[in-house]
Design an enzyme around this catalytic site. Sequence first.
Site, short mmCIF file in Angstrom:
data_model
loop_
_atom_site.label_atom_id
_atom_site.label_comp_id
_atom_site.label_asym_id
_atom_site.label_seq_id
_atom_site.Cartn_x
_atom_site.Cartn_y
_atom_site.Cartn_z
N SER A 49 51.03 35.71 44.32
CA SER A 49 50.37 35.83 43.02
C SER A 49 49.83 34.46 42.62
O SER A 49 49.00 33.90 43.31
CB SER A 49 51.36 36.39 41.99
N THR A 50 50.34 33.88 41.54
CA THR A 50 49.85 32.59 41.05
C THR A 50 49.97 31.51 42.13
O THR A 50 51.04 31.30 42.69
CB THR A 50 50.65 32.14 39.82
N HIS A 100 47.82 39.29 43.82
CA HIS A 100 47.52 39.79 42.49
C HIS A 100 46.15 39.26 42.05
O HIS A 100 45.99 38.06 41.81
CB HIS A 100 48.58 39.32 41.49
N MET A 148 54.22 34.19 40.06
CA MET A 148 55.01 34.39 38.85
C MET A 148 55.62 35.78 38.87
O MET A 148 55.00 36.74 39.31
CB MET A 148 54.12 34.21 37.62
N ASP A 164 57.65 40.44 41.72
CA ASP A 164 57.05 41.47 42.58
C ASP A 164 57.30 41.10 44.04
O ASP A 164 57.05 39.97 44.45
CB ASP A 164 55.55 41.57 42.30
#
Length: 339
Positions: free
Chosen positions: A161-162, A188, A280, A283
């Site tokens: 993600s991030t 993401h 972050m 998940d």
Amino acid sequence: MSIRVLVVDDSGFFRRRVAEIINGDGRMEVVGSAANGREAVEMNASLQPDVITMDYEMPVMDGITAVRTIMQQRPVPILMFSSLTFEGARVTLDALDAGAVDFLSKNFDAIAKGTTEIRKTLTDKIAAVARKQSRVVTAPAPRRTEQRSLNKTELVMIGTSTGGPAALQTLFKSIPGSFRTPIVIVQHMPGSFTKAFAERLNGMSPLTVKEAAEGDVLKPGHVYVAPGGMQLMVDKRGGGSIHIHESDQRVNYRPSVDIAFASAAKHFGRSTLAVVLTGMGADGKEGAKLLKKSGSVVWAQDEESSVIFGMPLAVIKEGLNDEVLALNDIGPRLAKELG
């Protein structure tokens, strides 16, 4: 101590609304606002904020140039506001390449209304990148495990993600064209971003990278990026294939690492290598549980090289990882083990 934030945008209305949202959170305060990139560079030096929110299209100096200059002079976590268009995706990816850590949708209506969702998204991301800067999060000591053989691996699944776009570009620079194991990436991203991101990876990698589509066959030397806004699942029937589904709106992440990992656990089992990179939240943790039960190998990125340690940390805390690896070591290990 409050997180000090600098807000940068050429719209006075947007600056005021963003500042109101940030100042409404007790964890942070706006210490200044800038109307263009040059002012942002100057205020970063004089005010020394902990985090900057940055627009990309501004007069005098655009956001990408400002990000590059700030990273050279006084590096600080920068969150870019982005339009959810294909061109907006390209510009945002340029900003991430320049050093920005993450992006948010520039939704004037949502900002104007100050919805609960936009407030939480903005302030939680600011808090997360500020923690990275101050290194508050500390991982438990990695478990001592023997390296498990990957000679029967048929599929590599990567969840992130991030910080993921930059991490993935670093990783793929180390994977040679001789690499034959199919790779599936769950990053993401909004739906308008994943095609542009796949094209970017494809342009810098000797492997064939594409945005995944319904019915894609998992081919050697190919990389498939899960489309934003949808859910990706893999199936071993027919030699291995990809299926894309509409997402239940109750699912927080679209695409979801958990859902993709769960499908790999069901259909590929112990022939899967899962890699959880920077991001972050948590998940991937539940999917990693299913993968471990099926006999899969799970790697997690280490704290030092993660932009946000949330996703790898969630896996490590549950004892689901076989190894913890620095980002710069993951690509060479993949090349050595599976190349």
